[in-house]
Write an enzyme that holds these catalytic residues in place. Structure first.
Site, short mmCIF file in Angstrom:
data_model
loop_
_atom_site.label_atom_id
_atom_site.label_comp_id
_atom_site.label_asym_id
_atom_site.label_seq_id
_atom_site.Cartn_x
_atom_site.Cartn_y
_atom_site.Cartn_z
N THR A 49 13.47 35.41 40.66
CA THR A 49 13.74 34.02 41.07
C THR A 49 15.05 34.05 41.86
O THR A 49 15.03 34.37 43.05
CB THR A 49 13.82 33.07 39.87
OG1 THR A 49 14.75 33.58 38.91
CG2 THR A 49 12.46 32.92 39.22
N LYS A 89 13.20 39.97 34.75
CA LYS A 89 13.82 39.07 35.72
C LYS A 89 14.70 38.12 34.93
O LYS A 89 14.43 37.80 33.77
CB LYS A 89 12.76 38.32 36.52
CG LYS A 89 12.30 37.03 35.90
CD LYS A 89 13.03 35.84 36.47
CE LYS A 89 13.20 34.75 35.41
NZ LYS A 89 14.12 33.71 35.86
N THR A 108 17.23 33.53 29.69
CA THR A 108 16.12 33.15 30.57
C THR A 108 15.58 34.36 31.22
O THR A 108 16.12 34.84 32.21
CB THR A 108 16.56 32.27 31.73
OG1 THR A 108 17.02 31.09 31.20
CG2 THR A 108 15.38 31.94 32.62
N GLU A 138 23.94 34.82 37.89
CA GLU A 138 24.27 33.97 39.04
C GLU A 138 25.78 33.81 39.23
O GLU A 138 26.49 33.35 38.35
CB GLU A 138 23.66 32.58 38.84
CG GLU A 138 22.18 32.55 39.11
CD GLU A 138 21.54 31.22 38.79
OE1 GLU A 138 22.22 30.34 38.25
OE2 GLU A 138 20.35 31.07 39.09
N ASN A 197 23.99 26.51 41.33
CA ASN A 197 23.28 25.62 40.43
C ASN A 197 23.45 24.14 40.75
O ASN A 197 22.95 23.28 40.02
CB ASN A 197 23.69 25.90 38.99
CG ASN A 197 23.12 27.22 38.52
OD1 ASN A 197 21.92 27.36 38.42
ND2 ASN A 197 23.99 28.20 38.29
N SER A 233 16.64 24.45 40.66
CA SER A 233 16.08 25.74 40.25
C SER A 233 15.76 25.68 38.78
O SER A 233 16.09 24.73 38.11
CB SER A 233 17.06 26.88 40.55
OG SER A 233 18.24 26.71 39.82
#
Lengths: 383, 383
Positions: free
Chosen positions: B146, B168, B179, B259, B378, B383
């Site tokens: 993603t 992932k 996640t 991220e 974010n 997302s």
């Protein structure tokens, strides 16, 4: 008017040289009586600053004649030496305002883990005691600022009596309490027991519901001092309402001025089986970094609300959850509702309402968005 | 080599048109046997995506012939229609690879609250089934990305048998689980019960100890499929060690690619009275936004570590806490230790060690710093 709005109180705030910036950093609030009744609520963090440990003991007797407060250093995690420093602050204050150290509460705020420059602190206590006045509330409120951009005061005036207060807090806001120092004063003639129960109830639904960044401080202190100087003893409901109003006003000011915030977010949880459930869900939503980023970007990302609700132990059915953002029902029965395109997030204030559809209880938690400015303020220098 | 490193597995990954970007978004992993034993661990979030609900039921029988995975949409909070979509994915996959739907696990990842474009998904399943190969593990790993900047694979090869996997995960990393979608495969001949206990133990100390941003997903799934194609049944300890090694490798890759992260932070808690205490303290420190900002700014702000420890219910004495950052004992006995100036935080990897001095238990939690880039990623888009 701050802490000197009520009769019987003197206050002052000065530059003592504790802060390298040279900004005001020492405040003193004195209760001239006739009553010295007081109540206090402190951080639930188990790592407690020396002034918190000291003030807890002072408040145990329900009697406070003076509060000395410094910014520029939290005096937390400073070992036995830090405890000595706090005791010395109380002793010097007691000497300067003619009381005993066991009636002097001490509050400190600033960087954790660093000893205070006691030469400046003690000289400052003597200096501020010389400048106390019945109009000194504003100066005191200014002197307790840390990263606050503005000083925070609130007053509720009733028929013949008054409740006033000051607060500081910007980062590290979380229940319970948020990172804050708050001093409330009243000239109502109210005994310690009523002060204590009134303060706890007011804090429970105001400062305890503020969650700016999920971080809990070592120094949080909320004090309520009564002078009795008005000669009026208000009814319990009336007094509670006034204290609650001042606390609520100050709590909203804290969120409005939270570090780096561009949005003030009210998370309202309704339809909960219990108030505890509502608070747990509200805090979980208010602490969700992904949601706080999305709202910063004005993205009504209700999926992040549901994923936060799902981490709690509250009573709810995932397939019956409803979420509204600024009045638009973006999620119904745990799935897409009205179009997210209808949601206008351009205003600074945002409301997120979660309906658990499991009962009649509710709670509101206040938070703010997560921004690059928050990261900058908290990474660029120690605080 | 990813999920096709082990014998008996075919895989593929294609562009099905689910993502608007046109990037690969559909993957298929098929177990050719002879065994179809499988185990799974799922998110503990109570709001669970349709594919999680489906796959839980599939795994209840301990038998999986195929896993179909899509990025570009989480199929979470999508109501009864979303459940129908998941079932259809399993049915189409079963038809394409000649098995039954109740042996097909489904994994989805992407935006919450949006239905999948089923025309693209179903056509894609037919297409990817035509391109399965014993070298398709890399393509599959790429298709489940993603916001991952790189695809993640790991392999442990032992004497005659192999464990491989793909993962992932980038944002919304938190226990338990983070996640993530993870598919592990092995050609060892191991029964369902051993697979299940081995996977749970490995996940407990790897993926469950990853806490990037404190947010828990609705879609987390970790699957372990055994083909038995090697004909080897390894010893329990040896098998556990191999599965643990692959999980640990993938977990570290997740944190390394979180991220916006510029630092990988290992929070080690030692001297705990119990492992549960150590994990609670580790998570509290790992989730502290203020500390994560400070470490981003290369500021060894140990006061923020102590304030995070103080919010836990672990056994400790605040006046006996020790903290080391990158080997420098910056806090001793709850107060200042060695000079913070000695701490070098210029490296990407940072170690924070908290000694509770209350026992012999320990745990490690991995996290990363909080950066303006995280906020940007974010807040700039859904997302």
């Amino acid at each position: 008017m701050s802490v000197t709005a009520a009769l019987g109180f003197l206050a002052g705030g000065i530059r003592a040289g504790i802060k390298e910036s040279g900004d005001p950093d020492l405040a003193l609030v004195v209760n001239r009586g006739p009553s010295r009744a007081a109540a206090g609520v402190f951080t639930s963090n188990r790592v407690q600053a020396a002034p918190v440990r000291w003030s807890r003991r002072v408040l145990a007797d329900g009697r406070v004649s003076a509060v000395v407060l410094n910014s520029g250093g939290a005096n937390a995690c400073t070992g036995p030496g830090g405890a000595d420093d706090t005791r010395l602050m109380a002793e010097r204050t007691a000497w300067a305002v003619d009381t005993t150290p066991d009636e002097v509460a001490v509050c400190s705020t600033g960087l954790i883990g660093v000893r205070l420059p006691m030469e400046q602190v003690t000289a400052g206590i003597t200096a501020v005691a010389d400048r106390l006045s019945a109009g000194g509330g504003e100066d005191a409120a200014v002197a307790i600022k840390t990263t606050d951009s503005v000083h925070k005061t609130a007053v509720a005036t009733r028929d013949g009596w008054t409740v006033g207060g000051m607060a500081k807090g910007a980062g590290m806001l979380a229940p319970s309490l948020a990172t804050m120092l708050v001093v409330l004063t009243t000239d109502a003639d109210v005994g310690t027991d009523v002060l204590d129960s009134t303060l706890r109830e007011a804090v429970r639904t105001t400062f305890d519901r503020v969650d700016s960044d999920g971080c809990m401080s070592t120094n949080d202190t909320v004090l309520l001092l009564a002078s009795g100087a008005s000669g009026v003893t208000p009814g319990a409901a009336e007094f509670t309402a006034a204290v609650h109003a001042v606390c609520r006003d100050l709590a909203r000011q804290l969120i409005a001025d939270a570090e780096g915030a561009s949005k003030e977010i009210e998370v309202a949880v309704v339809g909960a089986a219990s108030e505890a459930d509502a608070v747990e869900v509200g805090r979980s939503v208010a602490r969700n970094n992904l949601l706080k980023c999305a709202l910063h970007g004005e993205d009504p990302n209700w999926g992040r609300v549901l994923s936060a609700v799902g981490t709690t132990s509250a009573v709810f059915d995932p397939d019956r959850l409803d979420v509204a953002i600024n009045g638009i029902q973006v999620c119904r029965n745990g799935a897409e509702g009205e179009s997210r395109d209808k949601v206008d997030l351009s205003d600074r204030r945002i409301n997120v309402t979660v309906d658990l559809r499991s009962g009649d209880c509710s709670a509101v938690v206040w938070t703010n968005d997560l921004t690059a400015e928050y990261v900058h303020e908290n990474s660029a220098y120690s605080s």
